[in-house]
Design a protein around this motif. Structure first.
Motif, PDB file in Angstrom:
ATOM      1  N   ALA A  45      -8.285  26.570 -29.456  1.00  0.00           N
ATOM      2  CA  ALA A  45      -9.660  27.037 -29.270  1.00  0.00           C
ATOM      3  C   ALA A  45      -9.726  28.566 -29.318  1.00  0.00           C
ATOM      4  O   ALA A  45     -10.648  29.137 -29.906  1.00  0.00           O
ATOM      5  CB  ALA A  45     -10.215  26.520 -27.947  1.00  0.00           C
ATOM      6  N   ARG A  46      -8.769  29.225 -28.705  1.00  0.00           N
ATOM      7  CA  ARG A  46      -8.760  30.692 -28.715  1.00  0.00           C
ATOM      8  C   ARG A  46      -8.537  31.230 -30.125  1.00  0.00           C
ATOM      9  O   ARG A  46      -9.195  32.181 -30.548  1.00  0.00           O
ATOM     10  CB  ARG A  46      -7.674  31.220 -27.783  1.00  0.00           C
ATOM     11  N   ASN A  47      -7.601  30.623 -30.863  1.00  0.00           N
ATOM     12  CA  ASN A  47      -7.345  31.067 -32.232  1.00  0.00           C
ATOM     13  C   ASN A  47      -8.575  30.891 -33.112  1.00  0.00           C
ATOM     14  O   ASN A  47      -8.906  31.769 -33.925  1.00  0.00           O
ATOM     15  CB  ASN A  47      -6.169  30.302 -32.827  1.00  0.00           C
ATOM     16  N   LEU A  48      -9.272  29.771 -32.948  1.00  0.00           N
ATOM     17  CA  LEU A  48     -10.480  29.537 -33.733  1.00  0.00           C
ATOM     18  C   LEU A  48     -11.568  30.550 -33.377  1.00  0.00           C
ATOM     19  O   LEU A  48     -12.293  31.045 -34.253  1.00  0.00           O
ATOM     20  CB  LEU A  48     -10.988  28.111 -33.503  1.00  0.00           C
ATOM     21  N   ARG A  49     -11.679  30.882 -32.085  1.00  0.00           N
ATOM     22  CA  ARG A  49     -12.688  31.848 -31.657  1.00  0.00           C
ATOM     23  C   ARG A  49     -12.377  33.240 -32.200  1.00  0.00           C
ATOM     24  O   ARG A  49     -13.272  33.958 -32.661  1.00  0.00           O
ATOM     25  CB  ARG A  49     -12.761  31.890 -30.134  1.00  0.00           C
ATOM     26  N   LEU A  50     -11.104  33.625 -32.183  1.00  0.00           N
ATOM     27  CA  LEU A  50     -10.716  34.929 -32.708  1.00  0.00           C
ATOM     28  C   LEU A  50     -10.948  35.012 -34.215  1.00  0.00           C
ATOM     29  O   LEU A  50     -11.405  36.046 -34.727  1.00  0.00           O
ATOM     30  CB  LEU A  50      -9.236  35.200 -32.395  1.00  0.00           C
ATOM     31  N   ARG A  51     -10.661  33.927 -34.926  1.00  0.00           N
ATOM     32  CA  ARG A  51     -10.908  33.918 -36.374  1.00  0.00           C
ATOM     33  C   ARG A  51     -12.400  34.014 -36.668  1.00  0.00           C
ATOM     34  O   ARG A  51     -12.816  34.696 -37.616  1.00  0.00           O
ATOM     35  CB  ARG A  51     -10.326  32.642 -36.988  1.00  0.00           C
ATOM     36  N   SER A  52     -13.202  33.345 -35.851  1.00  0.00           N
ATOM     37  CA  SER A  52     -14.647  33.413 -36.025  1.00  0.00           C
ATOM     38  C   SER A  52     -15.162  34.828 -35.794  1.00  0.00           C
ATOM     39  O   SER A  52     -16.027  35.315 -36.537  1.00  0.00           O
ATOM     40  CB  SER A  52     -15.330  32.436 -35.070  1.00  0.00           C
ATOM     41  N   GLN A  53     -14.636  35.493 -34.775  1.00  0.00           N
ATOM     42  CA  GLN A  53     -15.037  36.870 -34.504  1.00  0.00           C
ATOM     43  C   GLN A  53     -14.650  37.799 -35.641  1.00  0.00           C
ATOM     44  O   GLN A  53     -15.433  38.665 -36.044  1.00  0.00           O
ATOM     45  CB  GLN A  53     -14.410  37.338 -33.190  1.00  0.00           C
ATOM     46  N   LEU A  54     -13.432  37.620 -36.177  1.00  0.00           N
ATOM     47  CA  LEU A  54     -12.980  38.455 -37.296  1.00  0.00           C
ATOM     48  C   LEU A  54     -13.838  38.211 -38.530  1.00  0.00           C
ATOM     49  O   LEU A  54     -14.156  39.141 -39.281  1.00  0.00           O
ATOM     50  CB  LEU A  54     -11.513  38.152 -37.614  1.00  0.00           C
ATOM     51  N   ALA A  55     -14.227  36.945 -38.739  1.00  0.00           N
ATOM     52  CA  ALA A  55     -15.068  36.614 -39.899  1.00  0.00           C
ATOM     53  C   ALA A  55     -16.434  37.270 -39.777  1.00  0.00           C
ATOM     54  O   ALA A  55     -17.011  37.734 -40.774  1.00  0.00           O
ATOM     55  CB  ALA A  55     -15.207  35.104 -40.027  1.00  0.00           C
ATOM     56  N   ARG A  56     -16.981  37.326 -38.558  1.00  0.00           N
ATOM     57  CA  ARG A  56     -18.277  37.975 -38.369  1.00  0.00           C
ATOM     58  C   ARG A  56     -18.207  39.478 -38.517  1.00  0.00           C
ATOM     59  O   ARG A  56     -19.157  40.121 -38.960  1.00  0.00           O
ATOM     60  CB  ARG A  56     -18.840  37.618 -36.978  1.00  0.00           C
TER      61      ARG A  56
END
Length: 208
Positions: free
Chosen positions: A190-201
């Motif tokens: 979940a943390r990795n997915l959240r960090l990837r989402s933040q980087l994508a934004r």
């Protein structure tokens, strides 16, 4: 939390190793005092494997605890090495005390019994982490060591599978270990997915 973090920083690694040795000392004392039941070899083998799993869980819980403000990062390495040590002793007990160093028979069991295969693969997953656990190796590998560290999660899942297949029944104890392993793996994912989402934004803003 600040006081707890300060206490954790002052706690030397040697103290963690001493605490980690307590189950082994108690197990040896139990064997010498003939308090391990009718099959002491199986008791030793079983307990060593369980403590390997417990210390591996403890080492992998360090990161989620840090995310909520409790910093025990300096103790992750000794906890991981203690877990590897118990796993290695678990294997040696099986080979020496259980199998009597009959390597041919041990190899046959390795092929025939899925729980032994799972346990062996789990130990092999921990091996490169143990071999690169020195501070010099970690500095030399840089971020690659963090990628290598993901093997610990594979080792955890294989260890839980080894335990579950060995018992052959889904006891409450097995379900607890499965739940804890799933929780740690789920939190990391979940943390990795959240960090990837933040980087994508953030990427379009950087590009603009």
């Amino acid at each position: 939390m600040d006081r707890l973090n300060a206490w954790a920083r002052r706690l030397p690694e040697g103290a963690v190793w001493c605490l980690g040795a307590i189950p082994l000392v108690l197990l040896i004392w139990g064997a010498l005092a003939n308090r391990l039941g009718p099959d002491p070899v199986k008791a030793i083998e079983h307990d060593l494997g369980l403590w390997a799993l417990r210390f591996l869980l403890a080492s992998l819980a360090i990161s989620p605890l840090r995310w909520v403000g409790l910093s025990l990062l300096k103790h992750r390495r000794p906890l991981g090495l203690i877990a590897f040590s118990y796993a290695l002793l678990h294997l040696l007990t099986w080979l020496w005390l259980d199998m009597g160093l009959r390597f041919g028979q041990a190899a046959e069991d390795l092929v025939k019994r899925p729980y032994i295969i799972a346990g062996m693969l789990g130990l092999l997953a921990l091996l490169p982490l143990a071999l690169t656990s020195t501070r010099a190796a970690i500095r030399r590998m840089g971020r690659n060591w963090q990628r290598l560290h993901r093997l610990a999660y594979a080792a955890l899942m294989l260890g839980v599978l080894h335990f579950a297949l060995l018992l052959k029944v889904w006891t409450g104890e097995v379900l607890i270990y499965i739940a804890l392993a799933g929780l740690l793996l789920g939190l990391r994912l979940a943390r990795n997915l959240r960090l990837r989402s933040q980087l994508a934004r953030q990427s379009p803003r950087v590009a603009g």
